[in-house]
Design a protein around this motif. Structure first.
Motif, PDB file in Angstrom:
ATOM      1  N   LEU A  27       0.829  -1.204   0.000  1.00 25.82           N
ATOM      2  CA  LEU A  27       0.000   0.000   0.000  1.00 25.82           C
ATOM      3  C   LEU A  27       0.867   1.259   0.000  1.00 25.82           C
ATOM      4  CD1 LEU A  27      -2.880   1.257   0.306  1.00 25.82           C
ATOM      5  CD2 LEU A  27      -2.540   1.084   2.776  1.00 25.82           C
ATOM      6  N   LEU A  28       1.889   1.276   0.826  1.00 25.64           N
ATOM      7  CA  LEU A  28       2.777   2.436   0.898  1.00 25.64           C
ATOM      8  C   LEU A  28       3.597   2.605  -0.376  1.00 25.64           C
ATOM      9  CD1 LEU A  28       3.785   1.948   4.597  1.00 25.64           C
ATOM     10  CD2 LEU A  28       2.692   4.009   3.693  1.00 25.64           C
ATOM     11  N   ASN A  29       4.046   1.507  -0.959  1.00 27.99           N
ATOM     12  CA  ASN A  29       4.779   1.610  -2.227  1.00 27.99           C
ATOM     13  C   ASN A  29       3.884   2.146  -3.338  1.00 27.99           C
ATOM     14  OD1 ASN A  29       7.445   0.827  -1.590  1.00 27.99           O
ATOM     15  ND2 ASN A  29       6.818  -1.307  -1.492  1.00 27.99           N
ATOM     16  N   ARG A  30       2.636   1.744  -3.329  1.00 28.17           N
ATOM     17  CA  ARG A  30       1.674   2.272  -4.305  1.00 28.17           C
ATOM     18  C   ARG A  30       1.451   3.768  -4.073  1.00 28.17           C
ATOM     19  NH1 ARG A  30      -2.959  -1.464  -3.952  1.00 28.17           N
ATOM     20  NH2 ARG A  30      -3.693   0.097  -2.501  1.00 28.17           N
ATOM     21  N   ASN A  31       1.341   4.164  -2.809  1.00 33.45           N
ATOM     22  CA  ASN A  31       1.210   5.592  -2.481  1.00 33.45           C
ATOM     23  C   ASN A  31       2.419   6.367  -2.973  1.00 33.45           C
ATOM     24  OD1 ASN A  31      -1.224   5.136  -1.196  1.00 33.45           O
ATOM     25  ND2 ASN A  31      -0.419   5.380   0.864  1.00 33.45           N
ATOM     26  N   MET A  32       3.603   5.799  -2.798  1.00 31.76           N
ATOM     27  CA  MET A  32       4.836   6.460  -3.229  1.00 31.76           C
ATOM     28  C   MET A  32       4.833   6.660  -4.748  1.00 31.76           C
ATOM     29  SD  MET A  32       7.638   7.838  -2.252  1.00 31.76           S
ATOM     30  CE  MET A  32       8.317   7.217  -0.744  1.00 31.76           C
ATOM     31  N   GLU A  33       4.376   5.666  -5.483  1.00 31.35           N
ATOM     32  CA  GLU A  33       4.303   5.795  -6.943  1.00 31.35           C
ATOM     33  C   GLU A  33       3.357   6.927  -7.338  1.00 31.35           C
ATOM     34  OE1 GLU A  33       3.148   1.980  -8.472  1.00 31.35           O
ATOM     35  OE2 GLU A  33       4.988   1.020  -7.760  1.00 31.35           O
ATOM     36  N   GLU A  34       2.210   7.010  -6.672  1.00 31.17           N
ATOM     37  CA  GLU A  34       1.251   8.077  -6.963  1.00 31.17           C
ATOM     38  C   GLU A  34       1.841   9.447  -6.638  1.00 31.17           C
ATOM     39  OE1 GLU A  34      -2.256   7.097  -4.738  1.00 31.17           O
ATOM     40  OE2 GLU A  34      -2.593   5.256  -5.885  1.00 31.17           O
ATOM     41  N   LEU A  35       2.541   9.539  -5.513  1.00 35.67           N
ATOM     42  CA  LEU A  35       3.168  10.813  -5.135  1.00 35.67           C
ATOM     43  C   LEU A  35       4.237  11.216  -6.142  1.00 35.67           C
ATOM     44  CD1 LEU A  35       3.504  10.231  -1.286  1.00 35.67           C
ATOM     45  CD2 LEU A  35       1.892  11.767  -2.451  1.00 35.67           C
ATOM     46  N   ASN A  36       5.014  10.245  -6.609  1.00 35.96           N
ATOM     47  CA  ASN A  36       6.036  10.536  -7.622  1.00 35.96           C
ATOM     48  C   ASN A  36       5.395  11.036  -8.912  1.00 35.96           C
ATOM     49  OD1 ASN A  36       8.339   9.972  -6.103  1.00 35.96           O
ATOM     50  ND2 ASN A  36       8.254   7.795  -6.598  1.00 35.96           N
ATOM     51  N   GLU A  37       4.291  10.430  -9.305  1.00 34.88           N
ATOM     52  CA  GLU A  37       3.568  10.876 -10.506  1.00 34.88           C
ATOM     53  C   GLU A  37       3.066  12.309 -10.339  1.00 34.88           C
ATOM     54  OE1 GLU A  37       0.388   8.479 -12.111  1.00 34.88           O
ATOM     55  OE2 GLU A  37       1.562   6.657 -11.732  1.00 34.88           O
ATOM     56  N   GLN A  38       2.485  12.592  -9.181  1.00 35.99           N
ATOM     57  CA  GLN A  38       1.967  13.939  -8.920  1.00 35.99           C
ATOM     58  C   GLN A  38       3.099  14.964  -8.967  1.00 35.99           C
ATOM     59  OE1 GLN A  38      -0.124  13.855  -5.189  1.00 35.99           O
ATOM     60  NE2 GLN A  38      -1.649  12.402  -5.931  1.00 35.99           N
ATOM     61  N   ARG A  68       1.161  25.455  -6.968  1.00 36.71           N
ATOM     62  CA  ARG A  68       1.758  24.168  -7.355  1.00 36.71           C
ATOM     63  C   ARG A  68       3.035  23.892  -6.557  1.00 36.71           C
ATOM     64  NH1 ARG A  68       0.252  26.261 -12.345  1.00 36.71           N
ATOM     65  NH2 ARG A  68      -1.584  25.234 -13.145  1.00 36.71           N
ATOM     66  N   LEU A  69       3.824  24.932  -6.322  1.00 38.11           N
ATOM     67  CA  LEU A  69       5.035  24.759  -5.529  1.00 38.11           C
ATOM     68  C   LEU A  69       4.701  24.380  -4.092  1.00 38.11           C
ATOM     69  CD1 LEU A  69       7.258  27.664  -6.875  1.00 38.11           C
ATOM     70  CD2 LEU A  69       7.683  25.210  -7.113  1.00 38.11           C
ATOM     71  N   ARG A  70       3.658  24.979  -3.531  1.00 41.57           N
ATOM     72  CA  ARG A  70       3.217  24.601  -2.180  1.00 41.57           C
ATOM     73  C   ARG A  70       2.775  23.139  -2.161  1.00 41.57           C
ATOM     74  NH1 ARG A  70       1.305  29.984  -1.546  1.00 41.57           N
ATOM     75  NH2 ARG A  70      -0.743  29.495  -2.348  1.00 41.57           N
ATOM     76  N   MET A  71       2.051  22.746  -3.198  1.00 43.00           N
ATOM     77  CA  MET A  71       1.594  21.361  -3.291  1.00 43.00           C
ATOM     78  C   MET A  71       2.796  20.417  -3.419  1.00 43.00           C
ATOM     79  SD  MET A  71      -0.780  19.157  -3.238  1.00 43.00           S
ATOM     80  CE  MET A  71      -2.317  19.980  -3.473  1.00 43.00           C
ATOM     81  N   ALA A  72       3.778  20.804  -4.212  1.00 41.55           N
ATOM     82  CA  ALA A  72       4.981  19.982  -4.375  1.00 41.55           C
ATOM     83  C   ALA A  72       5.704  19.845  -3.039  1.00 41.55           C
ATOM     84  CB  ALA A  72       5.901  20.593  -5.430  1.00 41.55           C
ATOM     85  N   ASP A  73       5.737  20.903  -2.255  1.00 39.94           N
ATOM     86  CA  ASP A  73       6.368  20.849  -0.937  1.00 39.94           C
ATOM     87  C   ASP A  73       5.626  19.871  -0.028  1.00 39.94           C
ATOM     88  OD1 ASP A  73       8.286  21.793   1.039  1.00 39.94           O
ATOM     89  OD2 ASP A  73       6.571  22.803   1.969  1.00 39.94           O
ATOM     90  N   ARG A  74       4.300  19.919  -0.040  1.00 34.51           N
ATOM     91  CA  ARG A  74       3.506  18.993   0.776  1.00 34.51           C
ATOM     92  C   ARG A  74       3.736  17.555   0.345  1.00 34.51           C
ATOM     93  NH1 ARG A  74      -2.329  21.918   0.821  1.00 34.51           N
ATOM     94  NH2 ARG A  74      -2.539  21.773   3.068  1.00 34.51           N
ATOM     95  N   ILE A  75       3.765  17.328  -0.958  1.00 33.81           N
ATOM     96  CA  ILE A  75       3.985  15.978  -1.479  1.00 33.81           C
ATOM     97  C   ILE A  75       5.361  15.481  -1.063  1.00 33.81           C
ATOM     98  CG2 ILE A  75       4.300  14.639  -3.596  1.00 33.81           C
ATOM     99  CD1 ILE A  75       2.087  16.419  -4.853  1.00 33.81           C
ATOM    100  N   THR A  76       6.362  16.340  -1.145  1.00 32.59           N
ATOM    101  CA  THR A  76       7.722  15.961  -0.765  1.00 32.59           C
ATOM    102  C   THR A  76       7.777  15.575   0.712  1.00 32.59           C
ATOM    103  OG1 THR A  76       8.629  17.389  -2.469  1.00 32.59           O
ATOM    104  CG2 THR A  76      10.120  16.752  -0.696  1.00 32.59           C
ATOM    105  N   LYS A  77       7.103  16.330   1.566  1.00 32.58           N
ATOM    106  CA  LYS A  77       7.061  16.000   2.990  1.00 32.58           C
ATOM    107  C   LYS A  77       6.354  14.672   3.225  1.00 32.58           C
ATOM    108  CE  LYS A  77       7.357  20.731   4.612  1.00 32.58           C
ATOM    109  NZ  LYS A  77       6.635  21.892   5.130  1.00 32.58           N
ATOM    110  N   LEU A  78       5.277  14.432   2.497  1.00 34.19           N
ATOM    111  CA  LEU A  78       4.560  13.168   2.625  1.00 34.19           C
ATOM    112  C   LEU A  78       5.425  12.006   2.142  1.00 34.19           C
ATOM    113  CD1 LEU A  78       2.078  11.604   3.432  1.00 34.19           C
ATOM    114  CD2 LEU A  78       1.038  12.210   1.230  1.00 34.19           C
ATOM    115  N   LYS A  79       6.189  12.229   1.076  1.00 41.38           N
ATOM    116  CA  LYS A  79       7.091  11.181   0.586  1.00 41.38           C
ATOM    117  C   LYS A  79       8.101  10.791   1.662  1.00 41.38           C
ATOM    118  CE  LYS A  79       9.123  11.160  -3.280  1.00 41.38           C
ATOM    119  NZ  LYS A  79       9.858  11.411  -4.511  1.00 41.38           N
ATOM    120  N   ARG A  80       8.652  11.791   2.361  1.00 39.60           N
ATOM    121  CA  ARG A  80       9.604  11.507   3.447  1.00 39.60           C
ATOM    122  C   ARG A  80       8.941  10.666   4.532  1.00 39.60           C
ATOM    123  NH1 ARG A  80      10.822  17.265   3.984  1.00 39.60           N
ATOM    124  NH2 ARG A  80      11.951  17.759   2.117  1.00 39.60           N
ATOM    125  N   LYS A  81       7.682  10.993   4.821  1.00 38.37           N
ATOM    126  CA  LYS A  81       6.954  10.246   5.848  1.00 38.37           C
ATOM    127  C   LYS A  81       6.697   8.807   5.400  1.00 38.37           C
ATOM    128  CE  LYS A  81       3.526  11.144   9.287  1.00 38.37           C
ATOM    129  NZ  LYS A  81       2.470  11.983   9.786  1.00 38.37           N
TER     130      LYS A  81
END
Length: 136
Positions: A27-38, A68-81
């Motif tokens: 599930l987490l690996n799938r989430n990571m793929e989606e975050l990378n796509e975003q 979009r940059l704010r969203m990218a920052d949030r996604i990056t933080k979520l990726k770290r988590k």
């Protein structure tokens, strides 16, 4: 691979067995793929600047890019988590509250697979934060 129904029907004694850990790892690996796509979509969009003749259109375009940059920052933080959570699975620490050591629970982890606190401890934390805000 387990389904959510199979996962939830397992007895409490089997909490965080190999099948469950593998379910959440997948599930987490799938989430990571989606975050990378975003993130890639945001990069592509920001990388193609639009040149607007109208100043208002240009200002709107710049504001969209800031969002979009704010969203990218949030996604990056979520990726770290997510990465941290995957490491917790590998270390055998996944699924247990960081404060109390109690099981977080399968239902909570299905909703928020990166959860580190059980519901009771999270409620206590939020209550303290709310109280601190009121005191200030």
């Amino acid at each position: 691979m387990l389904t959510e129904e199979q996962l939830l029907s397992m007895p409490d004694e089997e909490y965080m067995n190999e099948e469950q850990l593998e379910f959440f790892r997948h599930l987490l690996n799938r989430n990571m793929e989606e975050l990378n796509e975003q993130l890639e979509n945001i990069r592509v969009f920001i990388g193609e600047p639009e040149r607007q003749a109208d100043e208002l259109d240009q200002a709107l375009s710049e504001e969209d890019n800031r969002n979009r940059l704010r969203m990218a920052d949030r996604i990056t933080k979520l990726k770290r988590k997510v990465i941290k959570t995957l490491n917790n699975i590998d270390d055998g620490d996944y699924g247990y509250c960081k404060v109390s050591g109690e099981p977080i629970g399968l239902r909570r982890l299905l909703i928020r697979p990166t959860a580190e606190l059980c519901a009771e401890e999270k409620a206590r934390q939020e209550s303290r934060e709310h109280h601190f805000i009121k005191v200030r």
